[in-house]
Design a protein around this motif. Structure first.
Motif, PDB file in Angstrom:
ATOM      1  N   SER A  62       0.887  -1.096   0.190  1.00 43.32           N
ATOM      2  CA  SER A  62       0.060   0.169  -0.192  1.00 43.32           C
ATOM      3  C   SER A  62       0.867   1.271   0.000  1.00 43.32           C
ATOM      4  N   LEU A  63       1.987   1.061   0.709  1.00 42.20           N
ATOM      5  CA  LEU A  63       2.887   2.471   0.693  1.00 42.20           C
ATOM      6  C   LEU A  63       3.359   2.473  -0.459  1.00 42.20           C
ATOM      7  N   GLY A  64       3.798   1.627  -1.150  1.00 42.78           N
ATOM      8  CA  GLY A  64       4.345   1.486  -2.646  1.00 42.78           C
ATOM      9  C   GLY A  64       3.234   2.339  -3.555  1.00 42.78           C
ATOM     10  N   ALA A  65       1.952   1.774  -3.607  1.00 35.92           N
ATOM     11  CA  ALA A  65       1.002   2.157  -4.418  1.00 35.92           C
ATOM     12  C   ALA A  65       0.697   3.473  -4.172  1.00 35.92           C
ATOM     13  N   GLY A 116       3.156  10.617  -6.637  1.00 38.66           N
ATOM     14  CA  GLY A 116       3.949  11.109  -7.893  1.00 38.66           C
ATOM     15  C   GLY A 116       2.894  11.439  -9.008  1.00 38.66           C
ATOM     16  N   VAL A 117       2.142  10.667  -9.214  1.00 44.22           N
ATOM     17  CA  VAL A 117       0.988  11.171 -10.429  1.00 44.22           C
ATOM     18  C   VAL A 117       0.401  12.394  -9.836  1.00 44.22           C
ATOM     19  N   GLY A 118       0.079  12.466  -8.726  1.00 38.54           N
ATOM     20  CA  GLY A 118      -0.395  13.844  -8.338  1.00 38.54           C
ATOM     21  C   GLY A 118       0.288  14.963  -8.652  1.00 38.54           C
ATOM     22  N   TYR A 119       1.673  14.858  -8.411  1.00 36.57           N
ATOM     23  CA  TYR A 119       2.597  15.828  -8.649  1.00 36.57           C
ATOM     24  C   TYR A 119       2.421  16.270 -10.175  1.00 36.57           C
ATOM     25  N   LEU A 120       2.532  15.221 -10.807  1.00 34.15           N
ATOM     26  CA  LEU A 120       2.375  15.202 -12.567  1.00 34.15           C
ATOM     27  C   LEU A 120       1.254  16.055 -12.827  1.00 34.15           C
ATOM     28  N   TYR A 121      -0.001  15.675 -12.263  1.00 31.53           N
ATOM     29  CA  TYR A 121      -1.289  16.238 -12.613  1.00 31.53           C
ATOM     30  C   TYR A 121      -1.166  17.729 -12.235  1.00 31.53           C
ATOM     31  N   ILE A 122      -0.627  18.047 -11.138  1.00 31.01           N
ATOM     32  CA  ILE A 122      -0.612  19.420 -10.756  1.00 31.01           C
ATOM     33  C   ILE A 122       0.146  20.003 -11.707  1.00 31.01           C
ATOM     34  N   MET A 123       1.194  19.572 -12.008  1.00 31.05           N
ATOM     35  CA  MET A 123       2.188  20.249 -13.355  1.00 31.05           C
ATOM     36  C   MET A 123       1.509  20.492 -14.384  1.00 31.05           C
ATOM     37  N   THR A 124       0.877  19.403 -14.876  1.00 31.97           N
ATOM     38  CA  THR A 124       0.380  19.090 -16.285  1.00 31.97           C
ATOM     39  C   THR A 124      -1.060  19.202 -16.586  1.00 31.97           C
ATOM     40  N   GLY A 125      -1.869  18.931 -15.511  1.00 30.25           N
ATOM     41  CA  GLY A 125      -3.181  19.138 -15.680  1.00 30.25           C
ATOM     42  C   GLY A 125      -3.726  17.867 -16.765  1.00 30.25           C
ATOM     43  N   SER A 126      -2.798  16.767 -16.674  1.00 23.55           N
ATOM     44  CA  SER A 126      -3.425  15.837 -17.531  1.00 23.55           C
ATOM     45  C   SER A 126      -2.949  14.444 -16.912  1.00 23.55           C
ATOM     46  N   LEU A 127      -3.845  13.543 -17.291  1.00 27.31           N
ATOM     47  CA  LEU A 127      -3.382  12.113 -16.423  1.00 27.31           C
ATOM     48  C   LEU A 127      -3.150  11.005 -17.875  1.00 27.31           C
ATOM     49  N   ASN A 128      -3.603  11.523 -18.864  1.00 28.07           N
ATOM     50  CA  ASN A 128      -3.333  10.600 -20.029  1.00 28.07           C
ATOM     51  C   ASN A 128      -1.800  10.458 -20.556  1.00 28.07           C
ATOM     52  N   ALA A 151      11.000  10.846  -9.165  1.00 28.77           N
ATOM     53  CA  ALA A 151      11.631   9.944  -7.856  1.00 28.77           C
ATOM     54  C   ALA A 151      10.504   9.517  -7.138  1.00 28.77           C
ATOM     55  N   ILE A 152       9.479  10.141  -6.766  1.00 22.54           N
ATOM     56  CA  ILE A 152       8.484   9.325  -5.997  1.00 22.54           C
ATOM     57  C   ILE A 152       7.773   8.258  -6.770  1.00 22.54           C
ATOM     58  N   ILE A 153       7.548   8.551  -7.996  1.00 19.90           N
ATOM     59  CA  ILE A 153       6.803   7.429  -8.777  1.00 19.90           C
ATOM     60  C   ILE A 153       7.841   6.209  -8.679  1.00 19.90           C
ATOM     61  N   ALA A 210      10.210   5.444  -6.411  1.00 22.39           N
ATOM     62  CA  ALA A 210      10.361   4.701  -5.326  1.00 22.39           C
ATOM     63  C   ALA A 210       9.006   3.636  -5.234  1.00 22.39           C
ATOM     64  N   GLY A 211       7.702   4.280  -5.486  1.00 22.81           N
ATOM     65  CA  GLY A 211       6.525   3.382  -5.275  1.00 22.81           C
ATOM     66  C   GLY A 211       6.741   2.328  -6.079  1.00 22.81           C
ATOM     67  N   LEU A 212       7.195   2.366  -7.418  1.00 22.78           N
ATOM     68  CA  LEU A 212       7.308   1.150  -8.301  1.00 22.78           C
ATOM     69  C   LEU A 212       8.654   0.099  -7.754  1.00 22.78           C
ATOM     70  N   PHE A 213       9.456   0.573  -7.330  1.00 23.72           N
ATOM     71  CA  PHE A 213      10.494  -0.138  -6.698  1.00 23.72           C
ATOM     72  C   PHE A 213       9.933  -0.903  -5.536  1.00 23.72           C
ATOM     73  N   ILE A 214       9.253  -0.264  -4.473  1.00 27.22           N
ATOM     74  CA  ILE A 214       8.543  -0.964  -3.635  1.00 27.22           C
ATOM     75  C   ILE A 214       7.724  -2.204  -4.077  1.00 27.22           C
ATOM     76  N   LYS A 215       6.741  -1.927  -5.075  1.00 23.86           N
ATOM     77  CA  LYS A 215       5.982  -2.927  -5.565  1.00 23.86           C
ATOM     78  C   LYS A 215       6.672  -3.973  -6.350  1.00 23.86           C
ATOM     79  N   MET A 216       7.631  -3.545  -6.904  1.00 24.17           N
ATOM     80  CA  MET A 216       8.558  -4.688  -7.672  1.00 24.17           C
ATOM     81  C   MET A 216       9.361  -5.497  -6.773  1.00 24.17           C
TER      82      MET A 216
END
Lengths: 508, 511
Positions: free
Chosen positions: B170-173, B179-191, B218-220, B222-228
């Motif tokens: 759950s921490l990883g996810a 990380g996606v939140g950061y991206l969304y704030i910066m770009t306004g897109s999720l696609n 970096a945050i994304i 970290a999340g993926l590495f935990i999940k992997m």
């Protein structure tokens, strides 16, 4: 690099078929299995004869100077799974497939004579091993060669450890440590390095390395290959070979005098001439180092052989020494050296297989494994020991045996390059081989039998108690006689082999 | 109809999950058949989709007809379509092979297991095909939550291990979501496709130019590495996979780490583009170092294991190092190697975990109990040998070729430590598997007096004479295993095609 100088090639699926033929027989053998051993052995013969004929079919083409090529699968860029039959490959394939037929006959006599267990497994893996050896002989590039080299390592493991006792377990470990360790830790990185530098792994006369590499880099590559191909048993990578002598004798005969070890030196030959390139190595003076490494191996192994009482172990150290001749011939980096090396692959194969057949025949007939206990046996087993004598003379290099022909070429090659120290070492090595083989022959024919108590004790089991020892079963005696005749014949008619080996020099 | 294939690959699983849950009360006996049907339908749709993608090029599908950036798009390019087929095929293989195992491992809870299994597969397949960064998070959770539940049932500490996995997973996810939140704030897109254009426009010189983007990356990561389960975030993995029931491990082990590696490749390629993903030297060096450590740590721990499945778990850790490190070696060859290895490792892990299931059922799964395996269970032993040789990296098995590309990539980029770790890992695998072959060849059947030997439940009294010859498993378990084992060779021989049609198709040309 210059493809214009390459011999012309014709495309044909025959090389692939020759490699697959032994594999195709494996299901047949397994299905026939324990229940009908005759049917199982019929499969072995069928496969052996088929693959020999398939190799033979290509002989006229190759002799006329045309290579036979076939690409089986485009696997890696610059390194497809591909076959290409040229003179040297043809020579090796001929030797391996011809001797497989003889060994099959011998195997039947030996395995049934000793009522060995798991014979189906034995014959199946034997077929896989021969297939792999043919694959190495016919491969067109280093990747294909590596593939079959590894297949051979794995397929021979169950053969080496056939007896499944603690001793063979320990030997099996040592075998894998050297062979698999060498190929994974040294050859694989070196191969990838070459692939990265040059973009191709195809055997090309003159080598594939880009110009301008430092002597250190090329030297590291060279020794990664030479030592990594541990089957070539260049010291210090030789220790697996005496250990592997725990295998049943036909395995030692075909695999450790012919297929496995010759695959090792053949791989060294391919890498030196087709990947690193004679020109590149001699410009960087790396040939000299390899020459001295092999001279050291040659002499040291012969000295060790003198001290060995186990007959098969003595033969094993002799093999280490004789393999060094091949490496030495390759290391001279001249066409004559290559010719000598390739001839020695064939000549030594015939001689050494004879010796191993004899050692096995002695074991089947008497249970004896030690040189010190062979006294007087020659008078009881005259055929076996005549064959043994011929084989031994060939290894020593006495005319009129085949061993003389190849040794003479290597000697000439060394003299041509003004390496008189090497010439002296070659002579010394021949004397040493005389010193470790002739006593065996003399003791067998003229020596006294060991004391009677021990003699009777060794006749134990196998229903032969105290009965006078005679020749081994016919299946075990005929093959060494055949190969002994081959040894004599090759002295008088080495012509075809010369023409095949002579193609080694084709190219810039 | 064929244009609906992307959704048809996933939908049968979701409907199947509902059907088996409802069927628990209505048609319990048909539940297994329903689940098989769902998996088969999904596999068929994925294969058809892959065929279509290879002949007609990338397919984009708008879920519910809503075009992005509002709706969610499913993107089936050669990579994702093939991955989809592999995941569906693996799931089907495991499910077919494990029928008897499921019935004994999940008594009275078959339907629940079927539903969770289908959901887990649906989640993983959704992750593979989705083109939306937030939807990816949702599907990660779908896959993970159902995964926790099926892993929790098992022996010894399975429950605890799964709880541990739940916390860390759950921490990883959550980190990924952040990380996606950061991206969304910066770009306004999720696609993802949309993001790629905006992100490279915002930081043309590299991620160092935009702290927020660098942070999101970096945050994304970290999340993926935990999940992997990349070292040192790996602690959940061995326990979770080793104590669970065999079918769950055989499903989750080949899928989760590989699908997460796929996400790592997808994010690096399609969202940040390799140019940006490799623009932070410190991150590259750190990840390659962690990967080197993972490879060696996994290998060394595997050497110390007494149980076959636990040994495999540590090999998985080592393989995660291959993939994570390969992405950050920074060249095309290595990235090709990673993409190839995702598929190759999926097959190898599948093959070996199916072997583990068979071996555990027959012998209890301790390495010392494998004596005489070649004669007692010839098919399983042969598959084990093939899987092992592939792990060692013997051609023509597929494991050799991934190693080839990764090693070439490491040498090209001058990461000699990583290259050395790969070679050492091969050697360690050789020791691991030849140790097993040796026991199987030399050892006799062990007399089984261990109290926890699971073979007690398959009807053989421990030490009973027929237990020694309990011979081979039924064909239902062997056919999927044989398919997995043979596919190792087929994949190896098709390497050339794979690289040109999959890897080259998705890697940007100028890389």
């Amino acid at each position: 690099m210059d493809t214009a100088t390459l011999a012309p090639a014709t495309t044909s699926i025959v090389p692939l078929l020759a490699v697959l033929a032994p594999l195709c027989a494996v299901p047949g053998m397994v299905m026939a299995g324990k229940g009908s051993p005759n049917r199982r052995e019929a499969w072995t013969f069928l496969a052996a004869v088929t693959s020999f004929l398939l190799v033979l079919v290509m002989l006229p083409t190759v002799l006329s100077g045309v290579r036979v090529a076939y690409v089986a699968a485009e696997v890696l860029p610059g390194a497809p799974l591909a076959f290409c039959v040229d003179g040297p490959g043809m020579l090796f394939a001929l030797v391996a497939s011809l001797l497989w037929i003889v060994t099959s006959i011998y195997s039947i006599g030996y395995m049934r004579g000793l009522t060995e267990h798991s014979q189906t497994r034995y014959f199946a893996f034997f077929a896989v091993s021969v297939s792999a050896a043919l694959g190495v002989a016919l491969s067109a590039n280093l990747f294909t060669l590596y593939l079959f080299y590894e297949l051979l390592s794995l397929a021979t493991y169950p053969l080496v450890t056939h007896h499944q006792d603690p001793e063979s377990r320990a030997s099996g470990r040592r075998y894998l440590t050297y062979i698999l360790g060498g190929s994974i830790a040294l050859v694989l990185p070196a191969m990838i390095f070459v692939g990265t530098l040059s973009g191709t792994l195809a055997f090309t006369p003159g080598g594939v390395l880009p110009p301008g590499l430092s002597a250190l880099a090329v030297g590291l590559l060279l020794f990664a290959f030479v030592f990594g191909f541990a089957k070539a048993a260049v010291m210090p990578m030789h220790a697996w070979l005496p250990a592997a002598m725990v295998a049943p004798t036909p395995v030692s005969a075909l695999l450790h005098a012919v297929a496995v070890v010759k695959v090792g030196v053949f791989s060294v030959y391919r890498v030196v001439t087709g990947i690193l390139g004679d020109g590149c190595l001699s410009a960087l003076h790396l040939g000299d180092i390899l020459v001295w490494v092999s001279v050291f191996t040659m002499l040291a192994a012969s000295l060790v052989a003198l001290t060995q009482d186990g007959l098969k172990r003595r033969l094993a150290y002799s093999t280490v020494g004789q393999l060094a001749y091949v490496v030495l011939g390759v290391a001279l980096l001249t066409p004559r050296g290559d010719t000598g090396a390739l001839l020695h692959i064939a000549m030594h194969a015939c001689g050494k297989i004879t010796l191993f057949f004899c050692a096995g025949a002695i074991f089947v007939a008497t249970g004896e494994k030690y040189v010190s206990r062979l006294g007087g046996l020659g008078r009881r087993m005259p055929l076996t020991f005549t064959a043994f004598t011929v084989g031994a003379l060939s290894i020593i290099g006495v005319p009129p045996t085949a061993g003389f022909v190849s040794k003479w070429q290597i000697l000439l090659g060394a003299a041509e390059t003004s390496r008189y120290g090497v010439v002296a070492a070659l002579c010394a090595s021949s004397l040493l081989s005389a010193a470790y083989f002739l006593p065996v022959v003399i003791r067998a024919f003229f020596g006294r039998p060991p004391d009677d108590a021990a003699w009777a004790a060794t006749g134990r089991g196998r229903g032969k108690k105290a009965a006078p020892v005679g020749e081994a079963p016919r299946w075990c005696v005929v093959p060494p006689l055949v190969t002994a005749l081959l040894v004599l014949a090759l002295f008088w008619w080495p012509d075809i082999l010369f023409r095949l080996a002579g193609q080694a020099g084709v190219g810039p | 109809m064929t244009s609906q294939l992307p959704i048809l690959a996933v939908a049968p699983l979701l409907f199947g999950a509902f059907a088996v849950t409802a069927g628990r009360f209505l048609f319990r006996r048909a539940n297994y058949a329903v689940a098989v049907l769902a998996l088969a339908a999904s596999f068929a749709a994925s294969v058809l989709l892959a065929v279509r993608v290879f002949s007609q090029g990338t397919q984009t599908y708008f879920v519910g007809g809503w075009p992005p950036p509002i709706g969610i798009s499913y993107v089936a390019d050669p990579l994702s379509a093939l991955m989809l087929a592999f995941v569906a095929g693996a799931a089907l293989c495991v499910f077919l092979a494990s029928k008897a195992e499921i019935e004994t491992s999940y008594p009275l809870k078959n339907s629940a297991f079927f539903a969770l299994y289908l959901l887990a597969v649906a989640g993983h397949m959704g992750i593979v095909i989705t083109g939306d960064a937030f939807n990816l998070y949702v599907l990660i959770e779908v896959a993970a939550l159902s995964g926790y539940a099926i892993l929790a049932q098992g022996r010894d500490r399975a429950m605890l291990a799964s709880l541990n996995y739940l916390f860390i997973g759950s921490l990883g996810a959550s980190l990924y979501l952040l990380g996606v939140g950061y991206l969304y704030i910066m770009t306004g897109s999720l696609n993802m496709a949309d993001l790629a254009g905006i992100v490279s426009g915002m930081a043309p010189q590299g991620l160092a130019g935009s702290t927020a983007l660098a942070a999101s990356f970096a945050i994304i990561l970290a999340g993926l590495f935990i999940k992997m389960g990349l070292f040192p975030f790996h602690s959940w993995l061995p326990a979770a996979y080793a104590f669970s029931a065999a079918p769950a491990a055989a499903l989750i082990a080949p899928m989760t780490t590989k699908v997460m590696a796929y996400v790592l490749v997808r994010i690096s390629l399609a969202v940040y583009t390799p140019h940006l993903a490799w623009s932070l030297p410190a991150v590259n060096a750190l990840v390659v170092t962690l990967a080197t450590a993972a490879i060696l740590y996994g290998g060394l721990c595997a050497l110390a294991q007494q149980s076959f499945r636990r040994m495999l778990c540590f090999i998985v850790l080592s393989e995660v190092g291959y993939m994570a490190g390969g992405v950050f070696l920074g060249n095309r060859t290595a990235l090709t190697g990673v993409i190839y290895h995702i598929f190759a490792d999926l097959l190898m892990t599948l093959c070996l975990f199916l072997c583990a299931a068979n071996v555990e059922r027959a012998t209890g799964g301790r390495l010392s109990g494998l004596g005489g395996l070649f004669t007692r269970m010839p098919v399983t032993a042969a598959a084990l040998a093939m899987g092992g040789l592939s792990m060692i990296g013997v051609p023509p098995f597929c494991g050799f070729f991934s190693k080839w590309y990764l090693l070439s990539g490491a040498i090209q980029s001058g990461h000699f430590l990583f290259a050395a770790a790969l070679v050492v890992s091969s050697l360690i695998n050789a020791v691991l598997f030849f140790r097993i072959f040796e026991i199987a060849l030399f050892g006799g059947p062990e007399t089984r007096d261990t109290p926890d030997a699971p073979n007690a439940r398959n009807g053989h009294a421990p030490g009973s004479p027929d237990a020694a010859f309990c011979a081979e498993m039924p064909a239902q378990r062997l056919v999927p295993l044989a398919v997995a084992a043979v596919s190792l060779v087929v994949m190896g021989l098709l390497t050339g095609d794979f690289v040109t049609r999959v890897a080259d198709a998705v890697l940007p040309p100028g890389l």
